[in-house]
Structure formats: structure tokens, C-alpha cells
Design an enzyme around this catalytic site. Structure first.
Site, PDB file in Angstrom:
ATOM      1  N   ASN A 171      -7.585  -0.542  -1.202  1.00 10.54           N
ATOM      2  CA  ASN A 171      -6.858  -0.060  -2.372  1.00 10.54           C
ATOM      3  C   ASN A 171      -5.392  -0.374  -2.089  1.00 10.54           C
ATOM      4  OD1 ASN A 171      -5.716   1.323  -4.516  1.00 10.54           O
ATOM      5  ND2 ASN A 171      -5.955   3.324  -3.562  1.00 10.54           N
ATOM      6  N   MET A 217      -4.635  -3.270  -7.867  1.00 13.85           N
ATOM      7  CA  MET A 217      -4.899  -1.953  -7.312  1.00 13.85           C
ATOM      8  C   MET A 217      -6.364  -1.605  -7.533  1.00 13.85           C
ATOM      9  SD  MET A 217      -3.166   0.018  -5.490  1.00 13.85           S
ATOM     10  CE  MET A 217      -1.586  -0.739  -5.812  1.00 13.85           C
ATOM     11  N   CYS A 218      -6.849  -0.594  -6.862  1.00 13.82           N
ATOM     12  CA  CYS A 218      -8.265  -0.241  -6.944  1.00 13.82           C
ATOM     13  C   CYS A 218      -8.433   1.270  -6.828  1.00 13.82           C
ATOM     14  CB  CYS A 218      -9.061  -0.917  -5.829  1.00 13.82           C
ATOM     15  SG  CYS A 218      -8.959  -2.716  -5.807  1.00 13.82           S
ATOM     16  N   ARG A 219      -9.626   1.707  -7.092  1.00  8.94           N
ATOM     17  CA  ARG A 219     -10.083   3.047  -6.754  1.00  8.94           C
ATOM     18  C   ARG A 219     -11.309   2.864  -5.876  1.00  8.94           C
ATOM     19  NH1 ARG A 219      -6.296   6.663  -7.514  1.00  8.94           N
ATOM     20  NH2 ARG A 219      -5.400   4.822  -6.504  1.00  8.94           N
ATOM     21  N   ALA A 278     -13.817   0.121  -7.456  1.00  8.34           N
ATOM     22  CA  ALA A 278     -13.535  -0.496  -8.746  1.00  8.34           C
ATOM     23  C   ALA A 278     -12.221  -1.247  -8.602  1.00  8.34           C
ATOM     24  CB  ALA A 278     -13.447   0.559  -9.843  1.00  8.34           C
TER      25      ALA A 278
END
Length: 258
Positions: A114, A1-3, A87
Site C-alpha cells: 500500500n 495507492m491500495c487497501r 484492492a
């Protein structure tokens, strides 16, 4: 997962958009407040911007933002009117390397994911001879987007059509995309969170708010967001999955503020 986040508007430095906000990307990576999966996002980070119209470039590194001694200097020096930052929290089994870190670019556009998707289930969408820069799912998705843009599709059509095609093959995919050509931001919500704030200076799209102000607007799940200098449009994603009838969805009204 990401931001991740995207900015379009007046010139802003990377520092203003990444390091200065009280709950910007470094804190979202370490302690996400909205993320649906309990996972930190410190396997890598990157920013992409347009040093000249129609020309995109990126800075990507493995590891958390605060571990890169060169980033503060770059963040103060780089200024752009359009930017994507991300990120990364790597999905299990995915490589941890710079080439697997968003944002991805084909030289004229930027993209971040994301979410996650099954590369095997969606491999048939990729043209023979087109090789993603990494074996990770996000790089595979980027290659599929570049393929559509190279064929002449507009970004505003290519992104939702790509989400539709992938969701039909991989019904467990999570597909929150951010993409830009420097003139328009295009985003989707499909399984994860997104919000935005927009004023006379520009539009900021983000996985979650950069602060606790009340002017952030939450985007509903399974929606498309298009932002340009004229404003922000939010509409349902028109996607037909197997065994699902096509609906007659219309663009949504502006969602409620958070």
C-alpha cells in the site's frame, strides 16, 4: 495507492474476510475512509492464501471486485488460516494488468504494497538477471523481497531491512508492506495507515477497520508489526536515512484503540 489486509488464525473463507464485513475490501476500494491520498482503488484486486503449508497461491484480476462474476463462488469455496487481500489504485504511469496486482507470491510467501516507490532510484538493489513479473513499483518491491528470502533471510528481518534500504534511496517512498509465509504476518507503516484486531481466533491487519467496532488498534507511522500465534508485537522501524543519526529505539507499547 491500495487497501489491503492480512489474516492469520483459525480457518476463514475469503467470503468471510472480503465480502461479509460491513466495510470490507470492496467498500474500502470504492470509498476509503482512512486513505491519505484521495484515490479510489478499483484498478485491480487479488487474494492470496496457503492451500497447503509452505505453498502460496493467488487469484488476481483487473478491475473492481464487484465486476468479477466468478469471485463470489471462489470466495465461498476458498478457506485458509492465512490470507492476504488487496484492492489496487494504480500509481500514475503504472501498468494496469493482473501481474501488477497484489498480492504477489514467490510460491512460498505473499506480499502486498500500500504505497509507492521510484523504481529507477532503487533499481541498484536488484540483482542482475532477476526480473520482476511486472514493471510496476509493487512488483519491483516484491522481487527485492524474494531476493532476500532466497538468500536465506527470515521474513521478520527481510521486510524491515528492505524498507530501510529503499527509504534511504527514495525519501518520497510510501512503504506500507504486508507479507506472510503462512506462519507469521509482517507489516510496516511508512506513509499510510494500518490497524489491527486480535483475539483468541487470530489477528487481522488492515489498512482501515472493517467495521465501526471499538476493538481496532491503530498502528503509528514508521512502525513494524509482527503477528504470530503467540500474539502481536509493534515496534518502531529502526531506519537511518541520510543525514540522520541512529537512535536507540525500543519496541513500543501496544498502541491505543481507535
Amino acid at each position: 495507492m491500495c487497501r489491503h489486509f492480512a489474516w492469520l488464525g483459525a480457518d476463514r473463507s475469503v467470503k468471510e474476510l472480503v465480502l461479509d464485513p460491513p466495510y470490507g475490501l470492496p467498500k474500502q476500494a470504492a470509498r476509503p475512509r482512512w486513505q491519505h491520498i484521495d484515490l479510489i482503488n478499483q484498478d485491480g484486486f487479488g487474494v492470496g492464501w496457503f492451500p497447503a503449508p509452505g505453498t502460496a497461491t493467488t487469484y488476481r484480476r483487473v478491475g473492481p471486485i464487484e465486476a468479477d462474476p466468478d469471485f463470489p463462488t471462489l470466495a465461498s469455496a476458498v478457506v485458509s488460516d492465512c490470507m492476504i487481500g488487496a484492492a489496487r489504485g494504480a500509481s500514475p504511469g503504472m501498468p494496469i494488468e493482473e501481474k501488477a496486482t497484489a498480492p504477489f507470491t514467490n510460491g512460498t510467501a505473499l506480499m502486498s504494497l500500500n504505497g509507492h516507490l521510484n523504481v529507477g532510484l532503487t533499481a541498484s538493489l536488484l540483482e542482475p538477471g532477476r526480473v520482476p513479473e511486472s514493471t510496476c513499483d509493487a512488483a519491483h518491491l516484491a522481487a527485492l523481497l524474494w531476493q532476500r528470502l532466497d538468500a536465506g533471510a527470515q521474513l521478520t528481518a527481510a521486510v524491515p531491512e528492505l524498507v530501510s534500504d529503499i527509504a534511504a534511496l527514495d525519501q518520497n517512498a510510501c512503504l506500507n508492506l504486508l507479507a506472510t509465509d503462512g506462519l507469521t504476518l509482517v507489516a510496516t507503516t511508512w506513509g499510510e495507515t494500518l490497524c489491527y484486531r486480535s483475539d483468541e481466533q487470530g489477528t487481522l491487519l488492515a489498512s482501515e477497520p472493517f467495521d465501526d467496532e471499538d476493538d481496532w488498534i491503530k498502528v503509528p507511522d514508521r512502525h513494524l508489526v509482527i503477528a504470530d500465534p503467540l500474539g502481536v508485537t509493534v515496534m518502531p522501524l529502526r531506519i537511518t536515512l541520510p543525514h540522520q543519526e541512529t537512535g536507540s529505539e525500543q519496541p513500543s507499547s501496544v498502541p491505543d484503540p481507535i
